[in-house]
Design a protein around this motif. Structure first.
Motif, PDB file in Angstrom:
ATOM      1  N   ALA A 127       1.372  40.468  37.877  1.00 37.12           N
ATOM      2  CA  ALA A 127       0.467  39.817  38.825  1.00 37.12           C
ATOM      3  C   ALA A 127      -0.529  38.925  38.084  1.00 37.12           C
ATOM      4  O   ALA A 127      -0.871  39.168  36.924  1.00 37.12           O
ATOM      5  CB  ALA A 127      -0.276  40.868  39.638  1.00 37.12           C
ATOM      6  N   SER A 128      -1.013  37.898  38.774  1.00 34.60           N
ATOM      7  CA  SER A 128      -1.988  36.972  38.184  1.00 34.60           C
ATOM      8  C   SER A 128      -3.422  37.406  38.450  1.00 34.60           C
ATOM      9  O   SER A 128      -4.360  36.630  38.287  1.00 34.60           O
ATOM     10  CB  SER A 128      -1.759  35.561  38.735  1.00 34.60           C
ATOM     11  OG  SER A 128      -1.877  35.552  40.147  1.00 34.60           O
ATOM     12  N   SER A 129      -3.599  38.654  38.864  1.00 35.72           N
ATOM     13  CA  SER A 129      -4.913  39.259  39.047  1.00 35.72           C
ATOM     14  C   SER A 129      -4.773  40.728  38.700  1.00 35.72           C
ATOM     15  O   SER A 129      -3.661  41.216  38.474  1.00 35.72           O
ATOM     16  CB  SER A 129      -5.389  39.088  40.497  1.00 35.72           C
ATOM     17  OG  SER A 129      -4.484  39.706  41.395  1.00 35.72           O
ATOM     18  N   ILE A 130      -5.905  41.446  38.656  1.00 38.59           N
ATOM     19  CA  ILE A 130      -5.812  42.857  38.303  1.00 38.59           C
ATOM     20  C   ILE A 130      -6.847  43.672  39.061  1.00 38.59           C
ATOM     21  O   ILE A 130      -8.008  43.261  39.208  1.00 38.59           O
ATOM     22  CB  ILE A 130      -5.962  43.060  36.779  1.00 38.59           C
ATOM     23  CG1 ILE A 130      -5.710  44.532  36.397  1.00 38.59           C
ATOM     24  CG2 ILE A 130      -7.313  42.580  36.282  1.00 38.59           C
ATOM     25  CD1 ILE A 130      -5.606  44.762  34.896  1.00 38.59           C
ATOM     26  N   LEU A 131      -6.387  44.819  39.556  1.00 40.84           N
ATOM     27  CA  LEU A 131      -7.249  45.820  40.175  1.00 40.84           C
ATOM     28  C   LEU A 131      -6.908  47.162  39.532  1.00 40.84           C
ATOM     29  O   LEU A 131      -5.768  47.625  39.619  1.00 40.84           O
ATOM     30  CB  LEU A 131      -7.006  45.888  41.687  1.00 40.84           C
ATOM     31  CG  LEU A 131      -7.747  46.997  42.436  1.00 40.84           C
ATOM     32  CD1 LEU A 131      -9.244  46.730  42.463  1.00 40.84           C
ATOM     33  CD2 LEU A 131      -7.202  47.135  43.867  1.00 40.84           C
ATOM     34  N   CYS A 132      -7.890  47.766  38.876  1.00 44.20           N
ATOM     35  CA  CYS A 132      -7.727  49.087  38.279  1.00 44.20           C
ATOM     36  C   CYS A 132      -8.621  50.067  39.030  1.00 44.20           C
ATOM     37  O   CYS A 132      -9.779  49.751  39.329  1.00 44.20           O
ATOM     38  CB  CYS A 132      -8.148  49.089  36.811  1.00 44.20           C
ATOM     39  SG  CYS A 132      -7.196  48.030  35.731  1.00 44.20           S
ATOM     40  N   THR A 133      -8.099  51.242  39.307  1.00 45.42           N
ATOM     41  CA  THR A 133      -8.903  52.282  39.942  1.00 45.42           C
ATOM     42  C   THR A 133      -8.513  53.644  39.389  1.00 45.42           C
ATOM     43  O   THR A 133      -7.541  53.773  38.639  1.00 45.42           O
ATOM     44  CB  THR A 133      -8.700  52.319  41.477  1.00 45.42           C
ATOM     45  OG1 THR A 133      -7.412  52.880  41.763  1.00 45.42           O
ATOM     46  CG2 THR A 133      -8.815  50.946  42.113  1.00 45.42           C
ATOM     47  N   ASN A 134      -9.265  54.646  39.833  1.00 45.84           N
ATOM     48  CA  ASN A 134      -8.942  56.021  39.475  1.00 45.84           C
ATOM     49  C   ASN A 134      -7.792  56.578  40.320  1.00 45.84           C
ATOM     50  O   ASN A 134      -7.538  57.773  40.307  1.00 45.84           O
ATOM     51  CB  ASN A 134     -10.179  56.902  39.619  1.00 45.84           C
ATOM     52  CG  ASN A 134     -10.665  57.006  41.060  1.00 45.84           C
ATOM     53  OD1 ASN A 134     -10.125  56.376  41.974  1.00 45.84           O
ATOM     54  ND2 ASN A 134     -11.711  57.785  41.274  1.00 45.84           N
ATOM     55  N   ALA A 135      -7.105  55.722  41.032  1.00 46.55           N
ATOM     56  CA  ALA A 135      -5.973  56.034  41.927  1.00 46.55           C
ATOM     57  C   ALA A 135      -6.451  56.521  43.289  1.00 46.55           C
ATOM     58  O   ALA A 135      -5.949  56.070  44.318  1.00 46.55           O
ATOM     59  CB  ALA A 135      -4.992  57.026  41.307  1.00 46.55           C
ATOM     60  N   TRP A 136      -7.434  57.419  43.347  1.00 48.19           N
ATOM     61  CA  TRP A 136      -7.951  57.899  44.631  1.00 48.19           C
ATOM     62  C   TRP A 136      -8.478  56.760  45.491  1.00 48.19           C
ATOM     63  O   TRP A 136      -8.351  56.780  46.717  1.00 48.19           O
ATOM     64  CB  TRP A 136      -9.084  58.900  44.399  1.00 48.19           C
ATOM     65  CG  TRP A 136      -8.696  60.141  43.678  1.00 48.19           C
ATOM     66  CD1 TRP A 136      -9.023  60.467  42.386  1.00 48.19           C
ATOM     67  CD2 TRP A 136      -7.917  61.227  44.176  1.00 48.19           C
ATOM     68  NE1 TRP A 136      -8.491  61.687  42.047  1.00 48.19           N
ATOM     69  CE2 TRP A 136      -7.810  62.184  43.130  1.00 48.19           C
ATOM     70  CE3 TRP A 136      -7.304  61.489  45.406  1.00 48.19           C
ATOM     71  CZ2 TRP A 136      -7.125  63.373  43.280  1.00 48.19           C
ATOM     72  CZ3 TRP A 136      -6.618  62.689  45.546  1.00 48.19           C
ATOM     73  CH2 TRP A 136      -6.528  63.608  44.503  1.00 48.19           C
ATOM     74  N   LEU A 137      -9.064  55.746  44.868  1.00 50.63           N
ATOM     75  CA  LEU A 137      -9.766  54.682  45.595  1.00 50.63           C
ATOM     76  C   LEU A 137      -8.938  53.417  45.760  1.00 50.63           C
ATOM     77  O   LEU A 137      -9.412  52.440  46.345  1.00 50.63           O
ATOM     78  CB  LEU A 137     -11.069  54.334  44.856  1.00 50.63           C
ATOM     79  CG  LEU A 137     -12.073  55.473  44.716  1.00 50.63           C
ATOM     80  CD1 LEU A 137     -13.180  55.096  43.736  1.00 50.63           C
ATOM     81  CD2 LEU A 137     -12.656  55.840  46.069  1.00 50.63           C
ATOM     82  N   HIS A 138      -7.701  53.435  45.272  1.00 52.42           N
ATOM     83  CA  HIS A 138      -6.949  52.182  45.186  1.00 52.42           C
ATOM     84  C   HIS A 138      -6.651  51.586  46.556  1.00 52.42           C
ATOM     85  O   HIS A 138      -6.894  50.393  46.790  1.00 52.42           O
ATOM     86  CB  HIS A 138      -5.652  52.398  44.410  1.00 52.42           C
ATOM     87  CG  HIS A 138      -5.178  51.154  43.719  1.00 52.42           C
ATOM     88  ND1 HIS A 138      -5.606  50.802  42.452  1.00 52.42           N
ATOM     89  CD2 HIS A 138      -4.340  50.167  44.119  1.00 52.42           C
ATOM     90  CE1 HIS A 138      -5.033  49.660  42.105  1.00 52.42           C
ATOM     91  NE2 HIS A 138      -4.269  49.254  43.099  1.00 52.42           N
ATOM     92  N   ASP A 139      -6.124  52.368  47.447  1.00 54.40           N
ATOM     93  CA  ASP A 139      -5.754  51.837  48.755  1.00 54.40           C
ATOM     94  C   ASP A 139      -6.979  51.326  49.517  1.00 54.40           C
ATOM     95  O   ASP A 139      -6.907  50.298  50.202  1.00 54.40           O
ATOM     96  CB  ASP A 139      -5.029  52.902  49.578  1.00 54.40           C
ATOM     97  CG  ASP A 139      -3.628  53.189  49.051  1.00 54.40           C
ATOM     98  OD1 ASP A 139      -3.075  52.336  48.328  1.00 54.40           O
ATOM     99  OD2 ASP A 139      -3.089  54.270  49.357  1.00 54.40           O
ATOM    100  N   ALA A 140      -8.098  52.018  49.395  1.00 56.39           N
ATOM    101  CA  ALA A 140      -9.315  51.570  50.066  1.00 56.39           C
ATOM    102  C   ALA A 140      -9.800  50.242  49.499  1.00 56.39           C
ATOM    103  O   ALA A 140     -10.220  49.341  50.245  1.00 56.39           O
ATOM    104  CB  ALA A 140     -10.411  52.626  49.942  1.00 56.39           C
ATOM    105  N   ALA A 141      -9.739  50.096  48.167  1.00 57.09           N
ATOM    106  CA  ALA A 141     -10.144  48.838  47.547  1.00 57.09           C
ATOM    107  C   ALA A 141      -9.209  47.707  47.962  1.00 57.09           C
ATOM    108  O   ALA A 141      -9.661  46.596  48.296  1.00 57.09           O
ATOM    109  CB  ALA A 141     -10.165  48.985  46.030  1.00 57.09           C
ATOM    110  N   LEU A 142      -7.895  47.964  47.952  1.00 56.26           N
ATOM    111  CA  LEU A 142      -6.938  46.948  48.393  1.00 56.26           C
ATOM    112  C   LEU A 142      -7.190  46.545  49.835  1.00 56.26           C
ATOM    113  O   LEU A 142      -7.079  45.359  50.186  1.00 56.26           O
ATOM    114  CB  LEU A 142      -5.512  47.476  48.256  1.00 56.26           C
ATOM    115  CG  LEU A 142      -4.901  47.503  46.859  1.00 56.26           C
ATOM    116  CD1 LEU A 142      -3.537  48.177  46.891  1.00 56.26           C
ATOM    117  CD2 LEU A 142      -4.795  46.102  46.269  1.00 56.26           C
ATOM    118  N   SER A 143      -7.525  47.492  50.672  1.00 56.89           N
ATOM    119  CA  SER A 143      -7.787  47.193  52.073  1.00 56.89           C
ATOM    120  C   SER A 143      -8.943  46.220  52.224  1.00 56.89           C
ATOM    121  O   SER A 143      -8.883  45.276  53.019  1.00 56.89           O
ATOM    122  CB  SER A 143      -8.082  48.489  52.833  1.00 56.89           C
ATOM    123  OG  SER A 143      -8.317  48.234  54.199  1.00 56.89           O
TER     124      SER A 143
END
Length: 265
Positions: A239-255
């Motif tokens: 991907a040409s961007s990056i989002l890192c999370t602790n996994a628990w918060l990933h879907d909420a951040a993507l939303s």
């Protein structure tokens, strides 16, 4: 039988030692040259020297592997390819800010299997191998295993980013994400993401990155229990961007970051 992943990781750490020796000796020097690349980003003679040395060692020790570097290019291949960012955060380096690092990764069939981030001006290094865990070492201290945080609510989360530039039509969505979390800081560049691996930060995001910016980070964060994608949920490091999370918060951040897409904007 020796573990090939462990052997590759040992080589990557040796490459980081060589890079540190070159870069730290020139940090805050008054005689290095800075030029501007076609994309108007700076490149110093230190970037070039580091990548040349890493390529020299790889040519001798892993002659069958491909190499892709920020300064001298190369092409991704289906097999094994070493991905090198000789100085991540060159703008910091040339201004005397100590937050910069050499990033070294090994991809196999497009998947990161080795990642090293070495920040000698911070006296810090982060590394991981697939199946070998994710680790951090500070100068004079024993290595410790990285583990992402257990924060499960955005309202309790700490978010780090590099800046507001580059978000384009997503900027309002990103700002909404910053309002949804407990705390924001712009640690920037590689530093935001390795702090997610350490559990010191819960979410990190950048809207514009290249393969050499992210390849090493993916395995360091995921081996620490985290999750890495693009800000649109696409696979990383492609991907040409990056989002890192602790996994628990990933879907909420993507939303939050997909808000404009849901609105058709």
């Amino acid at each position: 039988m020796s573990d090939p992943t462990a052997a590759d990781l040992a080589l990557a750490l040796r490459l980081a030692d060589l890079a540190d020796e070159i870069s730290l000796s020139r940090f805050q020097a008054m005689d290095f040259r800075v030029e501007t690349k076609p994309d108007l980003t700076p490149v110093s003679d230190v970037d070039l020297s580091v990548e040349r040395e890493v390529r020299r060692v790889l040519a001798a020790d892993r002659p069958g592997d491909a190499v892709l570097g920020e300064e001298f290019g190369g092409e991704p291949v289906d097999g094994r390819v070493w991905v090198i960012d000789p100085i991540d955060a060159t703008k910091n380096f040339v201004r005397g800010v100590p937050i910069w690092a050499t990033l070294i990764a090994l991809l196999d069939a497009g998947e990161p299997v080795i990642g090293v981030v070495s920040a000698p001006a911070l006296a810090s290094r982060w590394w991981a191998g697939r199946g070998l865990g994710s680790w951090t070492a500070r100068l004079g201290a024993a290595p410790r295993r990285n583990q992402v945080s257990a924060v499960r609510n955005l309202s309790d989360a700490s978010l780090s980013y590099s800046g507001l530039g580059g978000w384009g039509t997503r900027v309002s969505d990103f700002l909404n994400l910053t309002k949804a979390v407990w705390r924001t800081r712009a640690y920037g560049d590689f530093f935001s993401h390795v702090l997610v691996a350490e559990g010191a930060v819960d979410i990190s995001a950048e809207p514009e990155v290249s393969l050499w910016d992210t390849a090493a980070l993916v395995v360091i964060v995921t081996e620490a229990g985290g999750r890495v994608t693009g800000v649109d949920g696409g696979p990383s490091p492609a991907a040409s961007s990056i989002l890192c999370t602790n996994a628990w918060l990933h879907d909420a951040a993507l939303s939050h970051l997909a808000g404009s897409a849901r609105r058709g904007g």
